[in-house]
Design a protein around this motif. Structure first.
Motif, PDB file in Angstrom:
ATOM      1  N   ALA A 134       0.862  -1.428   0.054  1.00 15.68           N
ATOM      2  CA  ALA A 134       0.042  -0.125  -0.005  1.00 15.68           C
ATOM      3  C   ALA A 134       0.801   1.204  -0.099  1.00 15.68           C
ATOM      4  CB  ALA A 134      -0.926   0.014   1.109  1.00 15.68           C
ATOM      5  N   LYS A 135       0.311   2.225  -0.692  1.00 17.01           N
ATOM      6  CA  LYS A 135       1.231   3.587  -0.946  1.00 17.01           C
ATOM      7  C   LYS A 135       1.401   4.047   0.591  1.00 17.01           C
ATOM      8  CE  LYS A 135      -0.162   4.866  -5.457  1.00 17.01           C
ATOM      9  NZ  LYS A 135      -0.558   5.811  -6.508  1.00 17.01           N
ATOM     10  N   GLY A 136       2.705   4.594   0.712  1.00 18.02           N
ATOM     11  CA  GLY A 136       2.904   5.226   2.131  1.00 18.02           C
ATOM     12  C   GLY A 136       3.282   4.046   3.137  1.00 18.02           C
ATOM     13  N   TYR A 137       3.222   3.013   2.687  1.00 18.97           N
ATOM     14  CA  TYR A 137       3.843   2.211   3.685  1.00 18.97           C
ATOM     15  C   TYR A 137       4.965   1.019   3.034  1.00 18.97           C
ATOM     16  CZ  TYR A 137      -0.417   3.749   5.916  1.00 18.97           C
ATOM     17  OH  TYR A 137      -1.490   4.213   6.505  1.00 18.97           O
ATOM     18  N   SER A 138       5.700   0.217   4.088  1.00 17.56           N
ATOM     19  CA  SER A 138       6.580  -0.598   3.581  1.00 17.56           C
ATOM     20  C   SER A 138       6.782  -1.898   4.219  1.00 17.56           C
ATOM     21  CB  SER A 138       7.938   0.376   3.696  1.00 17.56           C
ATOM     22  OG  SER A 138       8.114   0.280   5.049  1.00 17.56           O
ATOM     23  N   ASP A 139       7.504  -2.825   3.536  1.00 21.95           N
ATOM     24  CA  ASP A 139       7.384  -4.065   4.151  1.00 21.95           C
ATOM     25  C   ASP A 139       8.653  -4.027   5.585  1.00 21.95           C
ATOM     26  OD1 ASP A 139       8.068  -6.629   5.016  1.00 21.95           O
ATOM     27  OD2 ASP A 139       9.222  -7.197   3.035  1.00 21.95           O
ATOM     28  N   ILE A 140       7.774  -4.256   6.613  1.00 21.93           N
ATOM     29  CA  ILE A 140       8.573  -4.220   7.952  1.00 21.93           C
ATOM     30  C   ILE A 140       8.811  -5.706   8.557  1.00 21.93           C
ATOM     31  CG2 ILE A 140       7.617  -1.773   8.368  1.00 21.93           C
ATOM     32  CD1 ILE A 140       5.671  -3.057  10.262  1.00 21.93           C
ATOM     33  N   THR A 141       8.819  -6.479   7.769  1.00 21.25           N
ATOM     34  CA  THR A 141       8.930  -7.992   8.280  1.00 21.25           C
ATOM     35  C   THR A 141      10.338  -8.117   8.920  1.00 21.25           C
ATOM     36  OG1 THR A 141       7.636  -8.560   6.396  1.00 21.25           O
ATOM     37  CG2 THR A 141       8.783 -10.512   7.703  1.00 21.25           C
ATOM     38  N   ASP A 142      10.984  -7.171   8.588  1.00 17.02           N
ATOM     39  CA  ASP A 142      12.596  -7.421   9.320  1.00 17.02           C
ATOM     40  C   ASP A 142      12.612  -6.874  10.767  1.00 17.02           C
ATOM     41  OD1 ASP A 142      12.166  -4.449   8.902  1.00 17.02           O
ATOM     42  OD2 ASP A 142      14.101  -4.244   7.992  1.00 17.02           O
ATOM     43  N   GLN A 143      11.304  -6.242  11.030  1.00 19.23           N
ATOM     44  CA  GLN A 143      11.288  -6.043  12.419  1.00 19.23           C
ATOM     45  C   GLN A 143      10.577  -7.287  13.394  1.00 19.23           C
ATOM     46  OE1 GLN A 143      11.903  -2.834  13.941  1.00 19.23           O
ATOM     47  NE2 GLN A 143      12.742  -2.727  11.874  1.00 19.23           N
ATOM     48  N   VAL A 144      10.354  -8.235  12.723  1.00 15.95           N
ATOM     49  CA  VAL A 144      10.061  -9.624  13.471  1.00 15.95           C
ATOM     50  C   VAL A 144      11.020 -10.239  14.393  1.00 15.95           C
ATOM     51  CG1 VAL A 144       9.071 -11.858  13.192  1.00 15.95           C
ATOM     52  CG2 VAL A 144       8.072  -9.951  11.875  1.00 15.95           C
ATOM     53  N   ASP A 145      10.852 -10.206  15.639  1.00 17.31           N
ATOM     54  CA  ASP A 145      11.886 -11.163  16.349  1.00 17.31           C
ATOM     55  C   ASP A 145      11.746 -12.542  16.234  1.00 17.31           C
ATOM     56  OD1 ASP A 145      13.438 -12.044  18.286  1.00 17.31           O
ATOM     57  OD2 ASP A 145      12.324 -11.015  20.213  1.00 17.31           O
ATOM     58  N   ALA A 146      12.691 -13.064  15.570  1.00 13.26           N
ATOM     59  CA  ALA A 146      12.453 -14.326  15.055  1.00 13.26           C
ATOM     60  C   ALA A 146      12.435 -15.325  16.214  1.00 13.26           C
ATOM     61  CB  ALA A 146      13.548 -14.709  13.788  1.00 13.26           C
ATOM     62  N   LYS A 147      13.479 -15.010  17.322  1.00 13.55           N
ATOM     63  CA  LYS A 147      13.801 -15.979  18.204  1.00 13.55           C
ATOM     64  C   LYS A 147      12.427 -16.062  19.086  1.00 13.55           C
ATOM     65  CE  LYS A 147      18.644 -14.559  18.644  1.00 13.55           C
ATOM     66  NZ  LYS A 147      19.544 -13.953  19.631  1.00 13.55           N
ATOM     67  N   GLY A 148      11.640 -15.226  19.134  1.00 15.17           N
ATOM     68  CA  GLY A 148      10.288 -15.346  20.046  1.00 15.17           C
ATOM     69  C   GLY A 148       9.147 -15.903  19.191  1.00 15.17           C
ATOM     70  N   LEU A 149       9.273 -16.368  17.787  1.00 15.64           N
ATOM     71  CA  LEU A 149       8.306 -16.867  17.387  1.00 15.64           C
ATOM     72  C   LEU A 149       7.822 -18.230  17.775  1.00 15.64           C
ATOM     73  CD1 LEU A 149       9.275 -16.589  13.596  1.00 15.64           C
ATOM     74  CD2 LEU A 149       7.552 -15.298  14.711  1.00 15.64           C
ATOM     75  N   GLU A 150       6.478 -18.361  17.728  1.00 15.24           N
ATOM     76  CA  GLU A 150       5.603 -19.652  18.321  1.00 15.24           C
ATOM     77  C   GLU A 150       4.686 -19.883  17.366  1.00 15.24           C
ATOM     78  OE1 GLU A 150       5.222 -20.523  22.562  1.00 15.24           O
ATOM     79  OE2 GLU A 150       5.525 -18.238  22.775  1.00 15.24           O
TER      80      GLU A 150
END
Length: 334
Positions: A134-150
């Protein structure tokens, strides 16, 4: 003219979307240091502007107050460098030497990125997207804390939760049926029934606009030795919860109202990328520290659900409250 004067939020968001790098000069008409450094900025812009790649803009903070507040501009002049729609670096004050160093470094990075563009499909480090942002936004998946995923109720013979946030292209794009590597796949599947419960913690406070979900449901040919109820489905109903301190149990989720529940329709899936873009009620997903995605059911009668990738689209980082603006370099009262 090399520098674009910004007259609206929409205009600036369109530039952030269309240009790889954007430099924004936040200034005010009453600011002496702003006027002093303007010729330096204009000169850099005339030398380094490259359409749709490096764009220089000027934003009058007194007129475009929402933009100044959104990017935490607290003094004039403030120069902000964006890459792929995200804030990359800030230069506060009228320091020609520092401004020149930052922008020359930007130009060097842009040149290197051109040389590497042909390798973007080769894998490591690239960030694959299966739907438009969407315009005005970006991919912020790099902000995911992979160590805490469940991920609850996952089939342990398939991939681990972190594969959902891998930046590379999913193997399903190439038509590789099972896509196993050393016994593991680059997607996840449910185990005892079709439900999955995914807990996603973030490294910083974020604003979430939408979620991209990719799912390549395996064909009957790929699963010719399996019963029909073992052929995985794409997700259909997804409930979202925000700011939970831990993953929700399935019974627990039944007792807690979801922030939003969405139904992914067959036509929502892109035939080429296997991806559905799920737009959220943005006002409900401000200041988010974690998300829980509850995949409630799938688009068929199988007892297996498959998810290949999840991308988070929005705005990373906390937005500070608008404070008193000051002129950097000017003494009070001047």
């Amino acid at each position: 003219m090399s520098v674009i004067n910004i007259s609206s939020n929409e205009q600036f968001n369109n530039i952030l979307t269309s240009s790889r790098f954007v430099v924004a000069d936040f200034y005010a008409d009453w600011c002496g240091p702003c006027k002093a450094i303007a010729p330096v900025y204009d000169s850099l812009a005339s030398q380094l502007t490259r359409p749709n790649h490096i764009t220089f803009t000027k934003i009058n903070g007194d007129q475009q107050t929402e933009l100044a507040q959104a990017y935490s501009v607290r003094a004039y002049p403030t120069f902000i460098v964006f890459e792929n729609g995200r804030k990359k670096q800030t230069v506060a004050g009228a320091d020609p030497r520092q401004l020149n160093e930052v922008i020359q470094k930007l130009a060097s990075e842009a040149t290197k990125s051109d040389g590497a563009a042909g390798d973007a499909d080769s894998g490591a480090g690239s960030s694959w997207l299966g739907a438009t942002v969407a315009k005005g936004y970006s991919d912020i998946t790099d902000q995911v804390d992979a160590k805490g995923l469940e991920l609850l109720n996952r089939d342990n013979e398939r991939g681990e939760p972190r594969v959902l946030f891998d930046g590379g292209k999913p193997s399903g794009l190439s038509g590789k049926g099972k896509g196993k590597a050393e016994g593991k796949s680059d997607w996840v599947e449910s185990d005892t029934d079709e439900q999955l419960m995914l807990y996603i913690p973030f490294q910083s406070t974020v604003k979430v606009h939408s979620v991209h979900i990719t799912s390549f449901a395996a064909s009957g040919e790929d699963n010719e030795d399996e019963d029909d109820d073992e052929v995985p489905m794409r997700p259909k109903t997804v409930s979202l919860y925000s700011n939970r301190s831990h993953v929700l149990g399935f019974d627990e989720a039944d007792d807690i109202p979801a922030v939003q529940t969405v139904e992914i329709k067959p036509e929502d899936w892109d035939a080429k990328t296997g991806t559905a873009r799920v737009d959220l009620r943005f006002v409900k997903f401000q200041n988010v520290t974690s998300l829980v995605l509850f995949f409630v059911d799938g688009d068929g009668d199988s007892e297996k659900l498959r998810v290949d990738r999840v991308r988070i689209i929005g705005d990373a980082g906390e937005k500070r409250a608008m404070g008193k603006l000051e002129k950097i370099g000017d003494e009070p009262g001047e």
